[in-house]
Structures are given as C-alpha cells and as structure tokens.
Design an enzyme around this catalytic site. Structure first.
Site, PDB file in Angstrom:
ATOM      1  N   THR A 102       1.072  -1.382   0.160  1.00 44.97           N
ATOM      2  CA  THR A 102      -0.137  -0.301  -0.026  1.00 44.97           C
ATOM      3  C   THR A 102       0.671   0.927  -0.153  1.00 44.97           C
ATOM      4  O   THR A 102       0.160   2.652  -0.196  1.00 44.97           O
ATOM      5  CB  THR A 102      -1.200  -0.040   1.265  1.00 44.97           C
ATOM      6  OG1 THR A 102      -0.233  -0.296   2.305  1.00 44.97           O
ATOM      7  CG2 THR A 102      -1.424  -1.421   0.680  1.00 44.97           C
ATOM      8  N   VAL A 160       6.360   3.003  -3.014  1.00 44.77           N
ATOM      9  CA  VAL A 160       6.851   2.124  -4.004  1.00 44.77           C
ATOM     10  C   VAL A 160       5.841   0.512  -4.185  1.00 44.77           C
ATOM     11  O   VAL A 160       6.063   0.448  -5.703  1.00 44.77           O
ATOM     12  CB  VAL A 160       7.851   2.052  -3.217  1.00 44.77           C
ATOM     13  CG1 VAL A 160       8.720   1.261  -4.123  1.00 44.77           C
ATOM     14  CG2 VAL A 160       8.760   2.962  -3.891  1.00 44.77           C
ATOM     15  N   ARG A 192      21.969  -4.526   1.525  1.00 42.67           N
ATOM     16  CA  ARG A 192      22.491  -4.564   0.782  1.00 42.67           C
ATOM     17  C   ARG A 192      23.952  -4.416   0.560  1.00 42.67           C
ATOM     18  O   ARG A 192      24.880  -4.419  -0.029  1.00 42.67           O
ATOM     19  CB  ARG A 192      22.567  -2.662   0.660  1.00 42.67           C
ATOM     20  CG  ARG A 192      20.937  -1.835  -0.344  1.00 42.67           C
ATOM     21  CD  ARG A 192      20.661  -0.413  -0.436  1.00 42.67           C
ATOM     22  NE  ARG A 192      19.656  -0.699  -0.997  1.00 42.67           N
ATOM     23  CZ  ARG A 192      19.071   0.530  -0.287  1.00 42.67           C
ATOM     24  NH1 ARG A 192      19.562   2.048   0.025  1.00 42.67           N
ATOM     25  NH2 ARG A 192      17.700   1.249  -0.660  1.00 42.67           N
ATOM     26  N   CYS A 246      17.699   4.417  -4.517  1.00 42.60           N
ATOM     27  CA  CYS A 246      17.583   5.183  -5.765  1.00 42.60           C
ATOM     28  C   CYS A 246      18.650   5.758  -6.746  1.00 42.60           C
ATOM     29  O   CYS A 246      18.499   6.011  -7.836  1.00 42.60           O
ATOM     30  CB  CYS A 246      15.716   5.837  -5.449  1.00 42.60           C
ATOM     31  SG  CYS A 246      16.633   6.767  -4.317  1.00 42.60           S
ATOM     32  N   LYS A 255      25.955   5.734   1.035  1.00 40.84           N
ATOM     33  CA  LYS A 255      25.039   4.568   0.334  1.00 40.84           C
ATOM     34  C   LYS A 255      25.761   4.849  -0.782  1.00 40.84           C
ATOM     35  O   LYS A 255      25.711   3.750  -1.700  1.00 40.84           O
ATOM     36  CB  LYS A 255      23.497   5.010   0.397  1.00 40.84           C
ATOM     37  CG  LYS A 255      23.054   4.270   1.651  1.00 40.84           C
ATOM     38  CD  LYS A 255      21.194   4.572   2.159  1.00 40.84           C
ATOM     39  CE  LYS A 255      20.827   5.183   2.940  1.00 40.84           C
ATOM     40  NZ  LYS A 255      19.273   5.357   2.377  1.00 40.84           N
ATOM     41  N   ARG A 304      17.942  17.182  -0.858  1.00 40.16           N
ATOM     42  CA  ARG A 304      16.471  17.462  -0.913  1.00 40.16           C
ATOM     43  C   ARG A 304      16.066  18.744  -1.783  1.00 40.16           C
ATOM     44  O   ARG A 304      15.937  19.456  -1.471  1.00 40.16           O
ATOM     45  CB  ARG A 304      16.201  17.093  -0.130  1.00 40.16           C
ATOM     46  CG  ARG A 304      14.090  16.709  -0.538  1.00 40.16           C
ATOM     47  CD  ARG A 304      13.940  15.481  -0.962  1.00 40.16           C
ATOM     48  NE  ARG A 304      14.289  14.603   0.457  1.00 40.16           N
ATOM     49  CZ  ARG A 304      14.720  13.556   0.535  1.00 40.16           C
ATOM     50  NH1 ARG A 304      14.215  12.656  -1.112  1.00 40.16           N
ATOM     51  NH2 ARG A 304      14.949  12.252   1.417  1.00 40.16           N
ATOM     52  N   HIS A 350      14.461  12.122  -9.871  1.00 43.28           N
ATOM     53  CA  HIS A 350      15.923  12.672  -8.902  1.00 43.28           C
ATOM     54  C   HIS A 350      16.816  13.081 -10.028  1.00 43.28           C
ATOM     55  O   HIS A 350      17.032  12.236 -11.422  1.00 43.28           O
ATOM     56  CB  HIS A 350      16.324  11.586  -8.242  1.00 43.28           C
ATOM     57  CG  HIS A 350      16.046  11.290  -6.881  1.00 43.28           C
ATOM     58  ND1 HIS A 350      15.071  11.247  -6.446  1.00 43.28           N
ATOM     59  CD2 HIS A 350      16.522   9.956  -6.056  1.00 43.28           C
ATOM     60  CE1 HIS A 350      14.670  10.510  -4.784  1.00 43.28           C
ATOM     61  NE2 HIS A 350      15.777  10.218  -5.403  1.00 43.28           N
ATOM     62  N   ASN A 408      12.469   7.984  -9.601  1.00 37.34           N
ATOM     63  CA  ASN A 408      13.147   7.215  -8.697  1.00 37.34           C
ATOM     64  C   ASN A 408      12.050   6.556  -8.033  1.00 37.34           C
ATOM     65  O   ASN A 408      12.744   5.235  -7.408  1.00 37.34           O
ATOM     66  CB  ASN A 408      13.029   8.903  -7.090  1.00 37.34           C
ATOM     67  CG  ASN A 408      12.356   9.469  -6.917  1.00 37.34           C
ATOM     68  OD1 ASN A 408      11.430   9.907  -8.087  1.00 37.34           O
ATOM     69  ND2 ASN A 408      11.453   9.411  -5.808  1.00 37.34           N
TER      70      ASN A 408
END
Ligand code: L14
Length: 342
Positions: free
Chosen positions: A16, A19, A104, A135, A219, A241, A248, A321
């Site tokens: 929901t 993504v 990751r 992303c 990251k 941001r 992005h 993204n």
C-alpha cells in the site's frame, strides 16, 4: 528450468506504499507472468483492496507465515520489516527482492542493477535475498556502466537533487501544503523535514554520520563500489532534497582512466540499455525531472568534457526515483530470477 509458459506466485510486502503501488503497476506494464499476486502490508492496511489487471486484490497481513507457495517476494515496507520478515519469506522458498537498505552491504547478498551486474543475481542462493540499491545509486550506475567498461573510472563527484516522493506520501503532502500556504499568504508548517522544503534546497537526506556525510551520501559511495566490484574507485557525494515531487536529478563528474571524448560518451550512451540520451542544449533540450516521471529510462544529457582535468566528463542524469530507483529495478531483477533461475 525456465519454461516460457510458467507463471509465478508473487508477493508484495508493503503493497500500500508508494513503491508497493508502483510495483503493482510495473508488473502490469511489463506483463510479468503472474499466477497469484499476494498483497501484504501492516495491520492498518489489511482489508484494503487494490486494483490489479482486471480485478481487485485484498491486502493481507505481513507475517512470517504469509509466504507459503510464493516464488518471488518483493519487499518495500522499510528496513525493519525486511529484517523481521525477509528471512522467513526466504525460508518458505521465496526469492526475496528487497528495496530497503537492510541487506545492501551484506557481503553475501547480491546488490543488483540489471543493466550493470545481472550476473551477481546468481549469488541469491546464499540467503535467498537480493538487494535493490538506493535510488540515487541505481540511476548513476545505469549511466556510468558503459563509460566504466570503455574508459575506466577513477573518481566520481556527484551532487543529487532528490524528489520528496523518496520520503513517501507524507512528504509529497507537506510540499503541496507549503506551496498552497505560501500562495494563500499564511504561515508554512513543516513536520516531515527539519526545514521548509517549498522554495528551498535541503542538503540533508537520511541521518548524519560522524564523518560529516549523510547516510544517503555514504550509500552512494559504498553501493557504487560494491556494484562495480571495485574498491579502488573514489566516490564523493552531496545529497540534496529539492522541491520536486517525482524524479531525482544528478550532476555527475567523473575522472576516467583513459581519455574519452564527450562525443564518444554520447555515442556509447545512445546504445546503452536503460538509457535515453536527451542532449540538445541549443534547443533547450536536456533531462528534466518533470519529463522522467512515469518513464522506465534513465535520461542523460549535458554530456561534456571537464576542461579542468585531463580525463574528465560531466553528465546530468535524471530518472523516476519510484520506478527505476525502486519498483522497476526490483521487477527487472524478478524477471531475470524467473527466466534464469526458477
Ligand atoms: O535508502 O528519502 O532506499 O529520498 C530511499 C529514499 C533512502 C532515503 C533508501 C529518500 C531510501 C530516500
């Protein structure tokens, strides 16, 4: 082994969310061979109905015993839920494709961008889990891979201009509310971000670390090295941001091992998988966040030589993204898993 007519049982954990919803629509758009689609979410979303193809599917509870009979489990319910439920899904026999940051950087978990290192998927058998990169990393890898293979890359300096949708629906609502409040001449409020995001740029994505970088920036450093399997590549990132809803954008400066001209880069990228070159500056044509929304390709433009060093190239790289940065990349991995491994 792979059978062209076989269909697969797919679960979406976090169905929901922004993504999760995009995962449903990407499965549809790419005609993924779905037998059963099992939608899962936390307590407060159980019982909701989501449209898939011609029908509706009711959302069930994300729990350890929700994965019986599932072939592929797409996770996008936050890192904690991936840690809590990912191993149970794998133990039930599902191949887990996890969009969170939970796994990751684990050495035995493949971190995959299908256009870049699809061969790494083979290592999913270690723990039954494959990680989807961050992303901002994904779109940069798609653009840089052909250059890396042709000319080598010694160092990357990247600045990102990241959309609020990465944070989620609350952040989109906050940006819209601030724009409306501004237009109405009433005071602006912020809860999701530490400062006003409307008409502003915040050099702060995810939390700060002791080295002065944010987690988002690190990251990009660590995931790039892992995906290229190259610990010698230098990467430094500034993640910002911006008041954009989807898409992005990234200013990417690279120093290559060997000389490569801007024309050669343009030629290489025009044939690269997942890339669309958008680069006619004299006509004011270059990649724009507004144009990438809803698209599968990574748009690359402003391709030019960095005249301050011997082997330098500058690029402007833009992608959706939520799609290439998350849902699409995960579904592309699922396509390879089902085609080559199940
Ligand atoms: O690491 O806030 O997958 O735009 C993706 C969304 C990090 C934060 C990740 C954002 C998250 C990012």
């Amino acid at each position: 082994m792979s059978n062209e007519n076989r269909k697969y049982n797919v679960a979406i954990a976090g169905s929901t969310g922004a993504v999760g919803g995009a995962m449903l629509s990407v499965l549809e758009r790419r005609n993924f061979p779905v037998n059963e689609l099992r939608l899962l979410a936390s307590e407060r979303s159980v019982g909701k109905k989501l449209k898939f193809n011609d029908g509706e599917i009711e959302v069930g509870l994300l729990s350890k015993d929700a994965f019986e009979g599932i072939d592929v489990a797409l996770f996008s319910a936050g890192a904690q839920r991936s840690l809590d439920f990912g191993p149970a899904a794998a133990a039930a026999g599902a191949v887990v494709i996890d969009n969170s940051s939970a796994y990751r950087m684990d050495d035995d978990i493949p971190l995959v961008v299908p256009e870049v290192n699809p061969y790494a998927i083979a290592r999913y058998t270690n723990r039954g889990i494959i990680a989807n990169p961050n992303c901002s990393t994904i779109q940069m890898m798609v653009a840089l891979k052909p250059i890396y293979d042709r000319a080598g890359i010694k160092r990357i300096v990247v600045s990102t201009y990241q959309a609020v949708s990465g944070t989620g629906a609350k952040a989109i609502a906050e940006l819209e509310a601030q724009v409306k409040a501004y237009a109405a001449g009433i005071p602006l409020q912020n809860e999701v971000y530490p400062h006003q995001i409307a008409f502003n740029c915040l050099p702060h994505i995810d939390s700060f670390l002791d080295n002065g970088y944010t987690k988002e920036e690190m990251k990009m450093v660590n995931e790039t090295r892992k995906i290229f399997e190259d610990s010698s590549i230098g990467v430094t990132a500034t993640a910002v941001r911006v008041p954009v809803v989807y898409g992005h954008s990234e200013s990417v400066n690279i120093e290559t091992e060997h000389k490569i001209s801007a024309a050669e880069v343009k030629e290489l990228l025009s044939k690269a998988p997942g890339v669309k070159v958008v680069d006619e500056p004299s006509l004011s044509i270059y990649p724009l966040a507004l144009d990438c929304a809803g698209k599968f390709e990574t748009l690359v433009g402003r391709i030019r030589e960095d005249e301050s060093i011997a082997n330098g190239i500058n690029l402007w790289v833009v992608a959706d993204n939520i799609l290439k940065g998350a849902a699409l990349n995960a579904v592309q991995i699922a396509e390879i898993v089902t085609r080559d491994y199940l």
